[in-house]
Design an enzyme around this catalytic site. Structure first.
Site, PDB file in Angstrom:
ATOM      1  N   ASP A   7       0.864  -1.195   0.000  1.00 34.37           N
ATOM      2  CA  ASP A   7       0.000   0.000   0.000  1.00 34.37           C
ATOM      3  C   ASP A   7       0.891   1.232   0.000  1.00 34.37           C
ATOM      4  OD1 ASP A   7      -2.415   1.534   0.098  1.00 34.37           O
ATOM      5  OD2 ASP A   7      -2.070   1.887   2.223  1.00 34.37           O
ATOM      6  N   SER A   8       0.295   2.373  -0.356  1.00 35.70           N
ATOM      7  CA  SER A   8       1.049   3.623  -0.308  1.00 35.70           C
ATOM      8  C   SER A   8       1.435   3.962   1.130  1.00 35.70           C
ATOM      9  CB  SER A   8       0.195   4.758  -0.873  1.00 35.70           C
ATOM     10  OG  SER A   8      -0.981   4.879  -0.098  1.00 35.70           O
ATOM     11  N   TYR A  39      -0.902   8.615  -2.566  1.00 38.06           N
ATOM     12  CA  TYR A  39      -0.854   8.387  -4.017  1.00 38.06           C
ATOM     13  C   TYR A  39      -2.042   9.056  -4.721  1.00 38.06           C
ATOM     14  CZ  TYR A  39       2.745   4.657  -4.090  1.00 38.06           C
ATOM     15  OH  TYR A  39       3.908   3.929  -4.023  1.00 38.06           O
ATOM     16  N   GLY A  40      -3.115   9.262  -3.948  1.00 36.72           N
ATOM     17  CA  GLY A  40      -4.393   9.676  -4.548  1.00 36.72           C
ATOM     18  C   GLY A  40      -4.375  11.000  -5.273  1.00 36.72           C
ATOM     19  N   CYS A  70      -4.246  -1.477  -2.254  1.00 33.68           N
ATOM     20  CA  CYS A  70      -4.358  -0.034  -2.483  1.00 33.68           C
ATOM     21  C   CYS A  70      -5.242   0.145  -3.714  1.00 33.68           C
ATOM     22  CB  CYS A  70      -2.964   0.536  -2.727  1.00 33.68           C
ATOM     23  SG  CYS A  70      -2.960   2.275  -3.187  1.00 33.68           S
ATOM     24  N   ASN A  71      -6.383   0.775  -3.516  1.00 33.32           N
ATOM     25  CA  ASN A  71      -7.300   0.964  -4.656  1.00 33.32           C
ATOM     26  C   ASN A  71      -6.724   1.902  -5.685  1.00 33.32           C
ATOM     27  OD1 ASN A  71     -10.196  -0.224  -3.962  1.00 33.32           O
ATOM     28  ND2 ASN A  71      -9.165   0.425  -2.106  1.00 33.32           N
ATOM     29  N   THR A  72      -5.965   2.896  -5.215  1.00 34.10           N
ATOM     30  CA  THR A  72      -5.421   3.886  -6.142  1.00 34.10           C
ATOM     31  C   THR A  72      -4.451   3.205  -7.103  1.00 34.10           C
ATOM     32  OG1 THR A  72      -5.687   5.495  -4.385  1.00 34.10           O
ATOM     33  CG2 THR A  72      -4.312   6.147  -6.241  1.00 34.10           C
ATOM     34  N   GLU A 162      -2.603   9.236   7.659  1.00 37.96           N
ATOM     35  CA  GLU A 162      -1.141   9.028   7.694  1.00 37.96           C
ATOM     36  C   GLU A 162      -0.494   9.866   8.797  1.00 37.96           C
ATOM     37  OE1 GLU A 162       1.138   7.047   5.730  1.00 37.96           O
ATOM     38  OE2 GLU A 162      -0.700   5.973   5.232  1.00 37.96           O
ATOM     39  N   CYS A 194     -11.080   2.729  -0.648  1.00 37.19           N
ATOM     40  CA  CYS A 194      -9.699   3.068  -0.309  1.00 37.19           C
ATOM     41  C   CYS A 194      -9.390   2.276   0.952  1.00 37.19           C
ATOM     42  CB  CYS A 194      -9.564   4.564  -0.034  1.00 37.19           C
ATOM     43  SG  CYS A 194      -7.970   5.015   0.692  1.00 37.19           S
ATOM     44  N   THR A 195      -8.255   1.592   0.970  1.00 39.55           N
ATOM     45  CA  THR A 195      -7.986   0.694   2.099  1.00 39.55           C
ATOM     46  C   THR A 195      -7.648   1.449   3.390  1.00 39.55           C
ATOM     47  OG1 THR A 195      -5.720   0.425   1.301  1.00 39.55           O
ATOM     48  CG2 THR A 195      -7.308  -1.284   0.694  1.00 39.55           C
ATOM     49  N   HIS A 196      -7.457   2.764   3.303  1.00 33.20           N
ATOM     50  CA  HIS A 196      -7.316   3.537   4.538  1.00 33.20           C
ATOM     51  C   HIS A 196      -8.682   3.722   5.227  1.00 33.20           C
ATOM     52  CE1 HIS A 196      -3.365   4.681   2.976  1.00 33.20           C
ATOM     53  NE2 HIS A 196      -3.094   5.317   4.102  1.00 33.20           N
TER      54      HIS A 196
HETATM   55  N1  DGL Z   1      -4.893   2.998   0.609  1.00 34.14           N
HETATM   56  C1  DGL Z   1      -4.819   3.668  -0.678  1.00 34.14           C
HETATM   57  C2  DGL Z   1      -6.061   3.307  -1.483  1.00 34.14           C
HETATM   58  O1  DGL Z   1      -6.650   2.259  -1.224  1.00 34.14           O
HETATM   59  C3  DGL Z   1      -4.587   5.125  -0.418  1.00 34.14           C
HETATM   60  C4  DGL Z   1      -4.127   5.867  -1.574  1.00 34.14           C
HETATM   61  C5  DGL Z   1      -3.363   7.125  -1.291  1.00 34.14           C
HETATM   62  O2  DGL Z   1      -2.202   7.005  -0.900  1.00 34.14           O
HETATM   63  O3  DGL Z   1      -3.895   8.205  -1.550  1.00 34.14           O
HETATM   64  O4  DGL Z   1      -6.453   3.980  -2.406  1.00 34.14           O
END
Ligand code: DGL
Length: 270
Positions: A7-8, A39-40, A70-72, A162, A194-196
Site C-alpha cells: 500500500d502507499s 498516491y491519490g 491499495c485501490n489507487t 497518515e 480506499c484501504t485507509h
Molecule cells: N490505501 C490507498 C487506497 O486504497 C490510499 C491511496 C493514497 O495514498 O492516496 O487507495
C-alpha cells in the site's frame, strides 16, 4: 511461501489484518510506501512507477504473488502492470474485483453477461485518482446493469490518517458524506474504495446512517486470496518470514500503525 502486500502507506494494514486471520500459516511481507503517500493526488505515470518499484522490492523478499492492497494503485496502475510489465512466473492482484463480485452477488470467475442486481444506488468513496480512473464503474459495468454510482473523491482523508490525526479525518469524512448526499440523498450501499477508510468505518457509517450497507474490502480480499492460493499454490513464493517494510521513518510509521491497529507493529527500513 510468503505473499507480498503493498500500500502507499498504512491503509493496506486493514487488508493485512484480515489476511493473517484467514491464512495464519502464510508469512506476509508488507510494504508501505509512506515516504510517497498519498498516491491519490499523483498522476497515473507516477503511481505506475512507484507501484512497480515497491512490487520489485517484494519480489526480492521471495513474494512471487503481490497483492496491491491499495485501490489507487489497483485503479491507476494494475492493468498496465499486468499487460506490459509482470513476468509470467509472477502475479500481481488488486483489491477491486472481490469487492465488486460481492456487491453484484457473483462467484469468482463468473464471467456471464452483466445482469440486474439488488442494489440500484451505490455511493463510492475513494481517492481523487481512483475516482478519476473510473475503474470501479468499468469493472461494475462488466457484471451489472442499472446501477447508479455516485463517486465522491475524498481529498485529505488519507493525509489525515497518515498523520495520525483522527479528529481531522473524522471531520473530513462527515463533510465528504454530506457532499455525496447532496447528489445522492438515499444510497442503499456505500463502498469504502480506499484501504485507509476502514480505519474510519464508524465515522462513515454514522454519517451515512444505519440504513446504508457499508462494504469494505479486507475480508472480501482475504477470502478471495485463500481461494486463489488453493487453485494456484505455485504462486506461494520462497520467502519464509513476515516483515513490515517502509520507505518512511520506521519508528514513526511503527507508532502510527500500532495506534491504528491497536497491536504492536514494528516496521523496518525498506
Ligand atoms: N490505501 C490507498 C487506497 O486504497 C490510499 C491511496 C493514497 O495514498 O492516496 O487507495
Amino acid at each position: 511461501m510468503a505473499v507480498g502486500v503493498f500500500d502507499s502507506g498504512l491503509g493496506g494494514l486493514t487488508v493485512l489484518d484480515a489476511l493473517t486471520k484467514r491464512l495464519p500459516e502464510v508469512p506476509f511481507v508488507y510494504f508501505g510506501d509512506n515516504a510517497h503517500a498519498p498516491y491519490g493526488v499523483r498522476t497515473a505515470d507516477d503511481i505506475f512507477n512507484l507501484t512497480c518499484a515497491a512490487t520489485e522490492r517484494l519480489w526480492a523478499e521471495g513474494c512471487d504473488l503481490v497483492i496491491l492492497a491499495c485501490n489507487t494503485a489497483s485503479a491507476a496502475a494494475l492493468k498496465r502492470m499486468q499487460e506490459t510489465w509482470v513476468p509470467p512466473e509472477k502475479r500481481v492482484l488488486g483489491v477491486f474485483v472481490p469487492l465488486i463480485e460481492a456487491l453484484t452477488e457473483r462467484q469468482w470467475g463468473d464471467n456471464s453477461p452483466p445482469r440486474e442486481v439488488a442494489v440500484k444506488h451505490v455511493a463510492l468513496f475513494a481517492t481523487p485518482a481512483t475516482v478519476a480512473s473510473r475503474a470501479f464503474q468499468r469493472e461494475l459495468a462488466f457484471r451489472a446493469i442499472g446501477v447508479d454510482v455516485e463517486a465522491q473523491p475524498c481529498g485529505g482523508v488519507v493525509d489525515a490518517i497518515e498523520q495520525g490525526d483522527e479528529i481531522l479525518a473524522e471531520a473530513l469524512v462527515r463533510s465528504h458524506v454530506e457532499a455525496l448526499k447532496r447528489r445522492m440523498p438515499a444510497p442503499e450501499a456505500a463502498i469504502l474504495g480506499c484501504t485507509h477508510y476502514p480505519l474510519m468505518e464508524k465515522a462513515f457509517q454514522d454519517a451515512l446512517g444505519p440504513g446504508v450497507k457499508v462494504y469494505s474490502q479486507a475480508n472480501l480480499v482475504a477470502e478471495s486470496l485463500a481461494d486463489y492460493l488453493t487453485r494456484r499454490p505455485q504462486f506461494l513464493g520462497t520467502g519464509t518470514r513476515s516483515r513490515f517494510l517502509t520507505t518512511g521513518d520506521p519508528a514513526y510509521v511503527s507508532n502510527k500503525a500500532t495506534q491504528f491497529l491497536r497491536r504492536k507493529i514494528t516496521f523496518e527500513a525498506a
